[in-house]
Design an enzyme around this catalytic site. Structure first.
Site, short mmCIF file in Angstrom:
data_model
loop_
_atom_site.label_atom_id
_atom_site.label_comp_id
_atom_site.label_asym_id
_atom_site.label_seq_id
_atom_site.Cartn_x
_atom_site.Cartn_y
_atom_site.Cartn_z
N THR A 257 -17.61 4.84 17.22
CA THR A 257 -16.41 5.66 17.07
C THR A 257 -16.79 7.13 17.03
O THR A 257 -17.90 7.48 16.64
CB THR A 257 -15.63 5.29 15.79
OG1 THR A 257 -14.41 6.04 15.76
CG2 THR A 257 -16.41 5.63 14.53
N LYS B 90 -15.48 8.74 12.71
CA LYS B 90 -16.05 8.66 11.36
C LYS B 90 -17.13 9.74 11.23
O LYS B 90 -16.80 10.91 11.05
CB LYS B 90 -16.47 7.23 11.06
CG LYS B 90 -15.19 6.37 10.88
CD LYS B 90 -15.34 4.89 10.78
CE LYS B 90 -13.96 4.23 10.72
NZ LYS B 90 -13.98 2.79 10.86
N THR C 178 -8.95 -7.24 3.02
CA THR C 178 -10.09 -6.48 3.52
C THR C 178 -11.39 -7.07 2.97
O THR C 178 -12.41 -7.12 3.67
CB THR C 178 -9.95 -5.00 3.12
OG1 THR C 178 -8.66 -4.54 3.54
CG2 THR C 178 -11.02 -4.15 3.77
N HIS D 289 -20.10 2.30 11.77
CA HIS D 289 -20.50 2.86 10.47
C HIS D 289 -21.96 3.32 10.46
O HIS D 289 -22.54 3.50 9.39
CB HIS D 289 -20.23 1.86 9.35
CG HIS D 289 -18.77 1.65 9.16
ND1 HIS D 289 -17.96 2.51 8.45
CD2 HIS D 289 -17.94 0.70 9.67
CE1 HIS D 289 -16.71 2.08 8.50
NE2 HIS D 289 -16.66 1.00 9.24
N ARG E 160 0.82 -1.22 0.00
CA ARG E 160 0.00 0.00 0.00
C ARG E 160 0.84 1.26 0.00
O ARG E 160 1.83 1.34 0.72
CB ARG E 160 -0.92 0.02 1.23
CG ARG E 160 -1.96 -1.06 1.12
CD ARG E 160 -2.83 -1.12 2.35
NE ARG E 160 -3.66 -2.31 2.27
CZ ARG E 160 -4.92 -2.35 2.64
NH1 ARG E 160 -5.50 -1.28 3.12
NH2 ARG E 160 -5.60 -3.47 2.53
N SER F 46 -19.04 -14.99 16.95
CA SER F 46 -18.55 -13.83 16.22
C SER F 46 -18.89 -13.93 14.74
O SER F 46 -18.62 -14.95 14.09
CB SER F 46 -17.01 -13.76 16.41
OG SER F 46 -16.43 -12.73 15.66
N SER G 196 -19.03 -2.42 6.70
CA SER G 196 -18.55 -1.24 5.97
C SER G 196 -18.12 -1.52 4.54
O SER G 196 -17.99 -0.59 3.76
CB SER G 196 -17.39 -0.61 6.72
OG SER G 196 -16.28 -1.50 6.69
N THR H 134 -3.17 3.88 29.21
CA THR H 134 -2.88 4.77 28.10
C THR H 134 -3.49 6.14 28.38
O THR H 134 -4.53 6.25 29.03
CB THR H 134 -3.38 4.16 26.77
OG1 THR H 134 -2.88 4.95 25.69
CG2 THR H 134 -4.88 4.09 26.68
#
Ligand SMILES: *Cc1c(COP(=O)(O)O)cnc(C)c1O
Length: 425
Positions: A244, A247, A362, A216, A21, A136, A188, A276
Site C-alpha cells: 500500500t 500506510k 477483527t 504492514h 463503531r 490462504s 497487523s 475506475t
C-alpha cells in the site's frame, strides 16, 4: 414493506453485540505529528494519536507535501478518467517504475487502494489459472478474502503460519494442479511475521505460485523499505508482492509487483483496475517522493523500531499485558469487548489519548485489545504519559494486568511479560 426497519435492526444488532463503531472526528496538524484536534459535542481539544497507520509520519514529510502541492499546481486535482479511456498521467508511470525497482521486479501496477489491489489481483490471477486452488492463511486481511471469493476458485484455508498444514494441503493438490498461496508478511493485529522462506521452499517443492501482502512492512523493513522480503533477501522467491501507499508511505493507493506477464494480465483483465478512475497525479507524485525518501533514509526505520521497543519495555515494566510482537506493532490485551471500548473512551475523554479498540471480528473473541503503533515521533515523554494513562485506566476499570498485579516499584531489569492470545477463534 418498511424498508427502514431492516437497516435499523442491523444497526441494533451491532449495538447489542457492542460492535457498533463511532469514528473520532480528527484533524491532523502538520508539523505536530502525532498530535491532532478532536471534535466532540461542540468541543475541540488536542489529543495524541497512538493508533495511526501513518507509521513513519511520512504523510507530513515536507518532501511529500511539496511533491503533492507541486503536481497539483502543475497538473490539477483529478486524473481525468480511467487509464483505458484517458491514458496514464506521467507521475503514475514514474511511480510504477519506482515500485518495480523497490521490490526488484520487472513491473508494477498501481490501484486506487491496497484493498482494491488485493481484491483485483488475487481474483484475476486465480481466474486466469485453469482449475486453480488457492491456499490462504486463516488470518489474511478482508481484501485478500474478497479476492479469493471473487476468483470463483476453490480455496483451502491453512492455519496461521502453519507450514505442516500448508504442506499437507499442497500435497493433496499434487504438483500438476495450479496453486496460488496467498499470505501476509507482517500480520497487523498480532505483529508477527510469516515464515516466508519456508513458504517459498514449499511453493518450489509443490510448484505453486506465491502472493504476499507486505502492506504492514513496506517502507519500514529492508534496507530500502522493500519490506520483509527485502530484509530477508526473498523478494525474487515470491511471485507477486503487494503493498500500500497509504500506510508507511503516508499517501493513498495500492500496488502489485511481479513479472511483466502477470502484471500485464492483471492490467488487462481486472475490472477493479480497468473500470475506475486512476489516482490523481498529485497523489502519485507524493507517493514517489515518499518511496524515494525511504529508499535512501534509514533514520525513520531506526527511530520507529527504537520507539516501538521502548514502548513495549515501558508498558511491560508497568505490568501491562503487552502481547508478543516481533514488529513495530504493540498490542495490549484487554480480553473483553466492553472493557476494551471503555478503556478507549476513557483514554480519549480523560487522558487525551486516542487508541481505537480492536474487537471481534477483527480479532478473535477474548483477545480484544488496544493496538498501539509507536512512530518515530512518539518520543520518550509521550511513551511515559501513555504508560501513566494506561495504568490509571487499567486500575479504574479493573482490567487484568499481565502478572498478579502492578509492581509497586518499576525495575528496568524486569522481563517484559508476554501474553500469547489463544489460537483460532
Ligand atoms: C490496510 C490493509 C490493506 C488495504 O490497504 P489500503 O491501502 O488501506 O486499502 C491490505 N492488506 C492489509 C493487511 C491491510 O492491513
Amino acid at each position: 414493506m418498511n424498508y427502514q426497519r431492516f437497516f435499523e435492526e442491523a444497526i441494533d444488532q451491532l449495538h447489542a453485540e457492542r460492535r457498533y463503531r463511532i469514528f473520532a472526528d480528527l484533524e491532523r496538524i502538520v508539523g505536530r505529528f502525532p498530535q491532532a484536534i478532536w471534535r466532540n459535542n461542540g468541543d475541540a481539544k488536542e489529543i495524541t494519536v497512538w493508533c495511526s497507520n501513518d507509521y513513519l509520519g511520512m504523510g507530513q514529510h515536507t518532501d511529500v507535501i511539496a511533491a503533492h502541492q507541486n503536481a497539483a499546481g502543475k497538473m490539477g486535482s483529478g486524473a481525468g478518467g480511467t487509464r483505458n479511456i484517458s491514458g496514464t498521467n506521467h507521475p503514475l508511470v514514474e511511480l510504477e517504475h519506482e515500485l518495480a525497482d523497490l521490490h526488484g521486479k520487472e513491473a508494477a501496477l498501481v490501484f486506487t487502494s491496497g484493498f482494491v489491489s488485493n481484491e483485483a489481483a488475487i481474483s484475476t490471477i486465480a481466474r486466469l489459472l485453469p482449475n486453480c486452488l488457492i491456499l490462504s492463511d486463516e488470518l489474511n486481511h478482508a481484501s485478500m478474502i474478497e479476492g479469493v471469493r471473487r476468483s470463483g476458485a476453490e480455496k483451502k484455508v491453512f492455519r496461521h503460519n502453519d507450514l505442516a498444514h500448508l504442506e499437507s494441503l499442497l500435497q493433496g493438490a499434487g504438483r500438476e494442479r495450479a496453486k496460488l498461496i496467498v499470505f501476509e508478511s507482517v500480520y497487523s493485529m498480532d505483529g508477527d511475521i510469516a515464515p516466508i522462506s519456508a513458504i517459498a521452499d514449499l511453493a518450489e517443492k509443490y510448484n505453486a505460485m506465491t502472493y504476499i501482502d507486505e502492506v504492514h512492512a513496506v517502507g519500514m523493513y529492508g534496507p530500502r523499505g522493500g519490506g520483509i522480503t527485502e530484509r530477508e533477501g526473498l523478494a525474487d522467491r515470491i511471485d507477486i508482492i503487494e503493498g500500500t501507499l497509504a500506510k508507511a508511505f503516508g499517501t493513498l493507493g495500492g500496488y502489485i509487483t511481479g513479472r511483466q506477464s502477470v502484471v500485464d494480465a492483471v492490467r488487462s483483465y481486472a475490472p477493479g483496475f480497468i473500470f475506475t478512475t486512476a489516482l490523481p497525479p498529485s497523489i502519485a507524485a507524493a507517493a514517489t517522493a515518499s518511496i524515494r525518501h525511504l529508499k535512501a533514509s534509514q533514520a525513520e526505520r531506526d527511530a520507529q523500531q527504537r520507539q516501538a521497543a521502548q514502548t513495549k519495555r515501558i508498558l511491560g515494566n508497568a505490568g501491562l499485558p503487552v502481547m508478543a510482537s516481533e514488529t513495530h506493532i504493540v498490542p495490549v490485551l484487554v480480553g473483553d469487548p466492553e472493557l476494551c471500548k471503555m478503556a478507549s473512551d476513557r483514554l480519549l475523554g480523560k487522558h487525551n489519548i486516542y487508541i481505537q479498540p480492536i474487537n471481534y471480528p477483527t480479532v478473535a473473541r477474548g483477545t480484544e485489545r488496544l493496538r498501539i503503533t509507536p512512530t518515530p515521533f512518539h518520543n520518550d515523554d509521550l511513551i511515559s504519559t501513555l504508560k501513566d494513562a494506561l495504568v490509571e485506566t487499567w486500575d479504574a476499570l479493573g482490567i487484568p494486568y499481565a502478572t498478579s498485579g502492578r509492581p509497586a516499584v518499576e525495575k528496568s531489569e524486569r522481563i517484559i511479560p508476554l501474553i500469547v492470545p489463544a489460537a483460532g477463534g
